[in-house]
Design a protein around this motif. Structure first.
Motif, PDB file in Angstrom:
ATOM      1  N   THR A   1       0.841  -1.196   0.000  1.00  0.00           N
ATOM      2  CA  THR A   1       0.000   0.000   0.000  1.00  0.00           C
ATOM      3  C   THR A   1       0.875   1.244   0.000  1.00  0.00           C
ATOM      4  N   ALA A   2       0.484   2.216  -0.799  1.00  0.00           N
ATOM      5  CA  ALA A   2       1.206   3.490  -0.849  1.00  0.00           C
ATOM      6  C   ALA A   2       0.234   4.637  -0.636  1.00  0.00           C
ATOM      7  N   ALA A   3       0.769   5.745  -0.165  1.00  0.00           N
ATOM      8  CA  ALA A   3      -0.026   6.963  -0.015  1.00  0.00           C
ATOM      9  C   ALA A   3       0.773   8.144  -0.529  1.00  0.00           C
ATOM     10  N   ALA A   4       0.041   9.095  -1.072  1.00  0.00           N
ATOM     11  CA  ALA A   4       0.609  10.385  -1.463  1.00  0.00           C
ATOM     12  C   ALA A   4      -0.185  11.459  -0.725  1.00  0.00           C
ATOM     13  N   VAL A   5       0.518  12.392  -0.105  1.00  0.00           N
ATOM     14  CA  VAL A   5      -0.141  13.430   0.699  1.00  0.00           C
ATOM     15  C   VAL A   5       0.458  14.793   0.360  1.00  0.00           C
ATOM     16  N   VAL A   6      -0.435  15.741   0.039  1.00  0.00           N
ATOM     17  CA  VAL A   6      -0.029  17.138  -0.137  1.00  0.00           C
ATOM     18  C   VAL A   6      -0.517  17.889   1.084  1.00  0.00           C
ATOM     19  N   LEU A   7       0.411  18.331   1.919  1.00  0.00           N
ATOM     20  CA  LEU A   7       0.074  19.057   3.139  1.00  0.00           C
ATOM     21  C   LEU A   7      -0.081  20.546   2.869  1.00  0.00           C
TER      22      LEU A   7
ATOM     23  N   PRO B   1      10.295   5.838  -8.541  1.00  0.00           N
ATOM     24  CA  PRO B   1       9.606   4.940  -9.475  1.00  0.00           C
ATOM     25  C   PRO B   1       9.695   5.430 -10.916  1.00  0.00           C
ATOM     26  N   LEU B   2       9.917   4.488 -11.826  1.00  0.00           N
ATOM     27  CA  LEU B   2      10.140   4.845 -13.227  1.00  0.00           C
ATOM     28  C   LEU B   2       8.909   5.473 -13.868  1.00  0.00           C
ATOM     29  N   GLY B   3       7.711   5.127 -13.378  1.00  0.00           N
ATOM     30  CA  GLY B   3       6.492   5.608 -14.009  1.00  0.00           C
ATOM     31  C   GLY B   3       6.076   7.005 -13.603  1.00  0.00           C
ATOM     32  N   LEU B   4       6.877   7.682 -12.814  1.00  0.00           N
ATOM     33  CA  LEU B   4       6.528   9.032 -12.371  1.00  0.00           C
ATOM     34  C   LEU B   4       7.209  10.065 -13.265  1.00  0.00           C
TER      35      LEU B   4
ATOM     36  N   HIS C   1      -2.888   0.685  -4.030  1.00  0.00           N
ATOM     37  CA  HIS C   1      -2.339  -0.616  -3.676  1.00  0.00           C
ATOM     38  C   HIS C   1      -1.789  -1.313  -4.920  1.00  0.00           C
ATOM     39  N   ALA C   2      -0.929  -2.269  -4.678  1.00  0.00           N
ATOM     40  CA  ALA C   2      -0.584  -3.271  -5.685  1.00  0.00           C
ATOM     41  C   ALA C   2      -0.929  -4.620  -5.083  1.00  0.00           C
ATOM     42  N   SER C   3      -1.554  -5.455  -5.870  1.00  0.00           N
ATOM     43  CA  SER C   3      -2.115  -6.709  -5.368  1.00  0.00           C
ATOM     44  C   SER C   3      -1.056  -7.786  -5.160  1.00  0.00           C
ATOM     45  N   VAL C   4      -1.457  -8.832  -4.472  1.00  0.00           N
ATOM     46  CA  VAL C   4      -0.589  -9.998  -4.302  1.00  0.00           C
ATOM     47  C   VAL C   4      -0.190 -10.555  -5.664  1.00  0.00           C
ATOM     48  N   GLU C   5      -1.141 -10.594  -6.597  1.00  0.00           N
ATOM     49  CA  GLU C   5      -0.841 -11.106  -7.939  1.00  0.00           C
ATOM     50  C   GLU C   5       0.226 -10.260  -8.617  1.00  0.00           C
ATOM     51  N   GLU C   6       0.152  -8.946  -8.450  1.00  0.00           N
ATOM     52  CA  GLU C   6       1.163  -8.067  -9.054  1.00  0.00           C
ATOM     53  C   GLU C   6       2.512  -8.220  -8.368  1.00  0.00           C
ATOM     54  N   ILE C   7       2.498  -8.411  -7.060  1.00  0.00           N
ATOM     55  CA  ILE C   7       3.753  -8.646  -6.331  1.00  0.00           C
ATOM     56  C   ILE C   7       4.433  -9.893  -6.870  1.00  0.00           C
ATOM     57  N   ASP C   8       3.649 -10.956  -7.070  1.00  0.00           N
ATOM     58  CA  ASP C   8       4.219 -12.217  -7.555  1.00  0.00           C
ATOM     59  C   ASP C   8       4.620 -12.125  -9.030  1.00  0.00           C
ATOM     60  N   ARG C   9       3.883 -11.338  -9.811  1.00  0.00           N
ATOM     61  CA  ARG C   9       4.171 -11.245 -11.253  1.00  0.00           C
ATOM     62  C   ARG C   9       5.419 -10.415 -11.523  1.00  0.00           C
ATOM     63  N   PHE C  10       5.569  -9.297 -10.812  1.00  0.00           N
ATOM     64  CA  PHE C  10       6.673  -8.389 -11.084  1.00  0.00           C
ATOM     65  C   PHE C  10       7.819  -8.605 -10.089  1.00  0.00           C
TER      66      PHE C  10
ATOM     67  N   LEU D   1       4.604   0.598  -8.279  1.00  0.00           N
ATOM     68  CA  LEU D   1       3.294   0.707  -8.928  1.00  0.00           C
ATOM     69  C   LEU D   1       2.285   1.357  -7.996  1.00  0.00           C
ATOM     70  N   ALA D   2       2.283   0.909  -6.742  1.00  0.00           N
ATOM     71  CA  ALA D   2       1.361   1.482  -5.756  1.00  0.00           C
ATOM     72  C   ALA D   2       1.639   2.971  -5.568  1.00  0.00           C
ATOM     73  N   MET D   3       2.915   3.341  -5.515  1.00  0.00           N
ATOM     74  CA  MET D   3       3.271   4.762  -5.390  1.00  0.00           C
ATOM     75  C   MET D   3       2.780   5.563  -6.592  1.00  0.00           C
TER      76      MET D   3
END
Length: 210
Positions: free
Chosen positions: A36-42, A120-123, A79-88, A96-98
């Motif tokens: 699980t990831a969170a992004a927060v703008v304070l 993360p590369l996707g940012l 979130h990133a799922s258990v399936e994604e954790i196992d796949r990647f 991904l979650a971030m």
């Protein structure tokens, strides 16, 4: 013991960045459940008092801060799922979650403070990786609290469906009770099959029996 402050945020502001998000994840180490990831703008003029690295706070204070952060900040959880954790793999899944958490903010930030030593590369947003960021940056500390509260709630819910593993207290981490339950009760659909203790039960035992 140092506490997080807004010096990294203020430095980014001096470089012209006005909307700064702290990003953190929780759940790399467990044998079960999502990451699980969170992004927060304070709003730096309305930072909840007592904001700190989630690991340094009691459950009661964490819960109160989580409520306040949802009230005064722009908060996104993903979130990133258990399936994604196992796949990647767990690193890519946590990234991904971030990426998803940042994408879920109500407005696009113009700078990111990311806990850890990798961006993360996707940012595609300017970012800085901050080692031990949850102890240094108020924005990252806020993200650490929100992510932990969210993931802990998921694991409590999953514990109702799969009693015996102790997820309501160990959050899927490999505690003694969890390891013993894996041996005695077996692997659930929420276990990470690529993680060695789970993999060994699924595949090593079968190879021994043949």
């Amino acid at each position: 013991m140092s506490t997080p402050d807004d010096s990294l945020e203020q430095a980014a502001r001096k470089r012209g960045h006005l909307r700064i998000a702290g990003v953190d994840e929780v759940g790399r180490g467990p044998l079960a459940g999502p990451v699980t990831a969170a992004a927060v703008v304070l709003d730096l003029a309305a930072v909840p008092p007592g904001l700190n690295d989630s690991k340094k706070l009691s459950a009661k204070i964490r819960a109160a801060l989580d409520i306040e952060l949802h009230r005064v900040a722009d908060v996104s959880i993903a979130h990133a799922s258990v399936e994604e954790i196992d796949r990647f793999n767990i690193l890519r899944a946590s990234h991904l979650a971030m990426e998803r958490a940042v994408a879920g903010l109500s407005q696009v930030p113009d700078f990111l403070l990311i806990d850890g030593n990798m961006i993360p590369l996707g940012l595609a947003i300017p970012a800085a990786a901050v080692i031990k960021g949850d102890a240094r940056s108020l924005s990252i500390a806020a993200a650490s609290i929100v992510a932990k509260i969210s993931r802990d709630r998921i694991m409590v819910d999953l514990a109702q469906q799969h009693p015996g593993y102790g997820w309501e207290t160990n959050a899927g981490y490999p505690s003694k009770r969890h390891r013993e339950a894996l041996q005695n009760l077996g692997v659930t659909p929420h276990h990470r099959r690529s993680f060695k203790p789970v993999y060994n039960i699924l595949y090593q035992d079968k190879s021994i029996s043949h």
